[in-house]
Design an enzyme around this catalytic site. Structure first.
Site, PDB file in Angstrom:
ATOM      1  CE  LYS A  90      -4.371   0.305   2.435  1.00 18.63           C
ATOM      2  NZ  LYS A  90      -4.980   0.218   3.777  1.00 18.63           N
TER       3      LYS A  90
HETATM    4  C1  E4P Z   1      -8.371   1.055   3.747  1.00 16.78           C
HETATM    5  O1  E4P Z   1      -7.614   0.228   3.296  1.00 16.78           O
HETATM    6  C2  E4P Z   1      -8.236   1.709   5.053  1.00 16.78           C
HETATM    7  O2  E4P Z   1      -7.559   0.815   5.922  1.00 16.78           O
HETATM    8  C3  E4P Z   1      -9.527   2.019   5.748  1.00 16.78           C
HETATM    9  O3  E4P Z   1     -10.652   1.612   5.031  1.00 16.78           O
HETATM   10  C4  E4P Z   1      -9.603   3.369   6.386  1.00 16.78           C
HETATM   11  O4  E4P Z   1     -10.888   3.607   6.871  1.00 16.78           O
HETATM   12  P1  E4P Z   1     -11.261   4.578   8.078  1.00 16.78           P
HETATM   13  O5  E4P Z   1     -11.776   5.845   7.496  1.00 16.78           O
HETATM   14  O6  E4P Z   1     -12.321   3.822   8.812  1.00 16.78           O
HETATM   15  O7  E4P Z   1     -10.023   4.763   8.911  1.00 16.78           O
END
Ligand code: E4P
Length: 231
Positions: A90
């Site tokens: 990522k």
């Molecule tokens: C995606 O890969 C992220 O880990 C995640 O969906 C972030 O979401 P949040 O807004 O709940 O932190």
């Protein structure tokens, strides 16, 4: 290219108990983690956690880089990718992130471009060779913009371009309705917190129906026992 209509379910967590439980439901196709989710697992080693996840779920497992420059992202990405073939690296939706995507792709390493908040970021990520892009639905809703419209726009742009193979991973899912909305908008994947998957299977009429069926069954058995006693 995203064709829509078939959304895979990923779990958005670094908690091994949650992953093991959700994997037992037979619905999980992958897992996403991020530094905040890892920070919640106090004392857990990052590499060990990612490798444990790969043993629980046979699908893409996203592990996030924390460098701010492409060199650092590529270095971290190569390390993560060596942990298991299912690891997806990522990187953030920045210019340095794009450079890292292109370089990691040349090395045969798949990437997830995260923190995507507009269709231009998604398009450039796809052009650079991202395996998936992660538009954050809930965080856009939080600032009164439509996360679902963003998914729709990215799906439309990707569908117009036969060369794009990048999948749309709808992230920051906040409630069960989001899962259906991103599916209809053309997301390939919805990554969901454990709590949202649990809520997705809850309905008061299901619980009420189970209680009624069990009551009726017990009443039937009581009648049978009573009639056996009188015969
Ligand atoms: C995606 O890969 C992220 O880990 C995640 O969906 C972030 O979401 P949040 O807004 O709940 O932190």
């Amino acid at each position: 290219m995203s064709l829509g209509g078939s959304v895979k379910i990923f779990l958005d967590t670094a908690n091994l108990r949650e992953i093991e439980e959700a994997a037992s439901w037979g619905v999980l196709s992958g897992v996403t983690t991020n530094p905040s989710l890892m920070a919640r697992e106090e004392g857990a080693d990052f590499q060990e956690t990612i490798q444990a996840i790969t043993r629980l779920v046979d699908g893409p497992i996203s592990a996030e880089t924390v460098s701010e420059d492409a060199d650092g992202m590529v270095k971290e990405g190569k390390t993560y990718a060596a942990w298991h073939p299912n690891v997806i690296v990522k990187v953030p939706a920045t210019l340095e992130g794009l450079k890292a995507v292109a370089r990691l792709k040349d090395e045969g390493i798949r990437t997830n471009v995260t923190l995507c908040f507009n269709a231009n970021q998604a398009l450039l990520a796809a052009r650079a060779g991202a395996f998936v892009v992660s538009p954050f639905v809930g965080r856009l809703d939080d600032i009164s913009e439509s996360g679902i419209e963003l998914i729709q726009e990215i799906a439309d742009v990707f569908a117009m371009d036969r060369e794009i193979e990048t999948q749309i991973l709808a992230a920051s899912i906040r409630h069960p309705r989001h899962i259906l909305e991103v599916a209809k908008a053309g997301a390939d994947i919805a990554t969901c917190p454990f709590k949202v998957l649990v809520q997705s299977m809850k309905h008061p009429l299901t619980d009420k129906g189970i209680d009624m069926f069990l009551d009726d069954w017990r009443r039937r058995e009581a009648v049978q026992v009573a009639s056996a006693g009188t015969s």
